[in-house]
Design an enzyme around this catalytic site. Structure first.
Site, PDB file in Angstrom:
ATOM      1  CG  ASN A 111      40.547  36.987  51.573  1.00  3.06           C
ATOM      2  OD1 ASN A 111      41.168  37.392  52.002  1.00  3.06           O
ATOM      3  ND2 ASN A 111      40.845  36.401  50.205  1.00  3.06           N
ATOM      4  CE  LYS A 120      48.783  26.990  48.538  1.00  3.91           C
ATOM      5  NZ  LYS A 120      47.451  27.657  49.395  1.00  3.91           N
ATOM      6  CE  LYS A 124      24.711  50.290  43.153  1.00  4.51           C
ATOM      7  NZ  LYS A 124      23.176  51.245  44.695  1.00  4.51           N
ATOM      8  CG  ASP A 148      41.555  30.268  45.376  1.00  4.94           C
ATOM      9  OD1 ASP A 148      42.241  30.432  45.597  1.00  4.94           O
ATOM     10  OD2 ASP A 148      40.617  29.380  46.547  1.00  4.94           O
ATOM     11  CG  PHE A 166      51.988  32.046  54.167  1.00  5.86           C
ATOM     12  CD1 PHE A 166      52.826  32.237  53.111  1.00  5.86           C
ATOM     13  CD2 PHE A 166      51.724  32.338  55.832  1.00  5.86           C
ATOM     14  CE1 PHE A 166      53.495  33.162  53.900  1.00  5.86           C
ATOM     15  CE2 PHE A 166      52.805  33.506  55.937  1.00  5.86           C
ATOM     16  CZ  PHE A 166      53.157  33.536  55.847  1.00  5.86           C
ATOM     17  CE  LYS A 183      48.363  24.518  44.342  1.00  4.32           C
ATOM     18  NZ  LYS A 183      47.654  25.851  44.598  1.00  4.32           N
TER      19      LYS A 183
END
Ligand code: FMN
Length: 392
Positions: A203, A330, A282, A272, A316, A334
């Site tokens: 990301n 969350k 490859k 995730d 976060f 958590k």
């Protein structure tokens, strides 16, 4: 040290007496300036007796004919502490209003870094965007803020706005390393889940937020472990970098260092999912479509929450919608102490940008909105909140 203590008119004035006493006790020469409104809470005589100095209130009471009081007091002072600082004096300082001795004197200060402001007020007044923008303006100019605490206020409300305790104010004034001997583990940046030697899932996170937090922790004296895939050369000797690539790598490092950590701040944007199969060579290009089967990676934050002992755990939440609701969910799921939530759908903040706009939410659902700010400044505010939790 020569210290000017400005006392403005809030209910916490009685606590400012203790601060004066502690400052004098540790050998400082303390001169107190009171606003007219502060005198309605505690008399000048109290501060005069404790500081063993004249208390100044009136700008036109020029005691020494050879001096101009407000200019000479500033020149005399090594540090200027506003405690308690009302919303009013903060607003006046932010806008250059100088209609009494305290505010005029503040306008006569050249070196903003010698000013320390300890706000104290009702939560609504504190959270009011006008007060927040006044405080940000002064912060940006280089004045030091000693964050208010969350607690039961004199008005009966529970929330942010309580004057920081005397010990915290003293630590800040003496620039003491407020996180000395604390072990802080920070994760930052993306993780990379390789499909083959040249392709991966990831990301756009750059790690800037986590790096800002690691640097601020180091400045405050903590022993910092920064676990990251980002390329970063530490500016401080007390930052130990552990480089990782995948979520599994990050999990192993975090797990192995968890027991020794006082605080864990998980700002990394971990993947995730990872490919079920990672090819050693490859993958050859084919004419037809290909599918890559993905499996869940280890949920690091969940593991930390479930295995929490004494640690303060900060997560976060990067969301594109319903930011606060997801974050509140969350924090419970958590078992976090704090969550920092931001909206990553906005192009000018979040991933890769130097600025962000976040909500810092605690277990009791107190929400501290930080308007668009540099990631460095946000890092400072997150650490102020963590220090408040550590000092409880
Ligand atoms: C009982 C009482 C308590 C107050 N407590 C606070 C406070 O804690 N913080 C604050 O910003 N203002 C508080 N105020 C309002 C200030 O006194 C008011 O805004 C005043 O103009 C501040 O003046 P000064 O900043 O010149 O001292 C309080 C007022 C009253 C009557």
């Amino acid at each position: 040290m020569n210290i000017l203590q400005i006392v403005s008119g809030g209910i916490a004035v009685y606590k400012a007496v203790e601060l004066t006493r502690e400052l004098v006790k540790s050998g400082n020469d303390v001169k107190v300036i009171m606003t007219e409104n502060a005198k309605k809470f505690v008399t000048e005589l109290t501060f005069q007796t404790i500081s063993k100095n004249t208390v100044y209130v009136d700008i036109f009471m020029e005691e020494d004919k050879s001096q101009i009081q407000h200019i000479d007091l500033v020149k005399w002072a090594d540090k200027i502490i506003i405690a308690p600082a009302t919303a009013n004096i903060i607003a006046k300082a932010a806008n250059g209003i100088s209609d009494d001795l305290a505010s005029t004197l503040l306008l006569a200060v050249k070196d903003f870094s010698k000013i320390y402001i300890a706000p104290a007020m009702n939560t609504v007044m504190y959270e009011n965007p006008i007060t927040q923008s006044n405080m940000n303006r002064l912060r940006k100019l280089g004045m030091n803020f000693i964050e208010s605490e969350i607690g039961l206020l004199a008005c009966g409300d529970l929330g942010k706005g309580k004057l920081a305790d005397t010990e915290t104010i003293l630590k800040n004034i003496y620039n003491k390393k407020t996180l000395l001997n604390k072990n802080i583990l920070v994760t930052a940046g993306p993780t990379l889940e390789y499909i083959d030697p040249v392709r991966y899932l990831s990301n756009p996170s750059t790690g800037k937020m986590g790096i800002a937090i690691a640097e601020e922790s180091a400045k405050r004296g903590a022993n910092v472990i920064l676990v990251t895939s980002a390329k970063y050369k530490p500016k401080y000797n007390n930052i130990n970098i552990i480089s990782v690539v995948s979520t599994e790598d990050m999990f192993e490092v975090v797990k192995n260092n968890y027991e020794n950590s006082d605080v864990v701040i998980k700002s990394a944007a971990v993947s995730d999912y990872k490919p079920v199969v990672k090819y050693d060579e490859k993958m050859k290009k084919k004419d037809e479509n290909v599918s890559i089967e993905l499996e869940r990676t280890q949920d690091i934050l969940l593991y930390l929450g479930q295995n929490k002992d004494k640690q303060i755990l900060v997560g976060f939440a990067a969301e594109t919608n319903n930011v606060i609701e997801y974050a509140q969910d969350k924090i419970k799921k958590k078992n976090l102490d704090l969550i920092v939530a931001n909206d990553v759908s906005k192009a000018d903040i979040g991933f890769a940008s130097d600025e962000n706009e976040v909500y810092i939410i605690d277990k009791k659902n107190n929400i501290n909105k930080i308007d668009k700010e540099s990631k460095k400044e946000i890092g400072r505010k997150i650490l102020d909140e963590i220090e408040n939790l550590l000092n409880k």
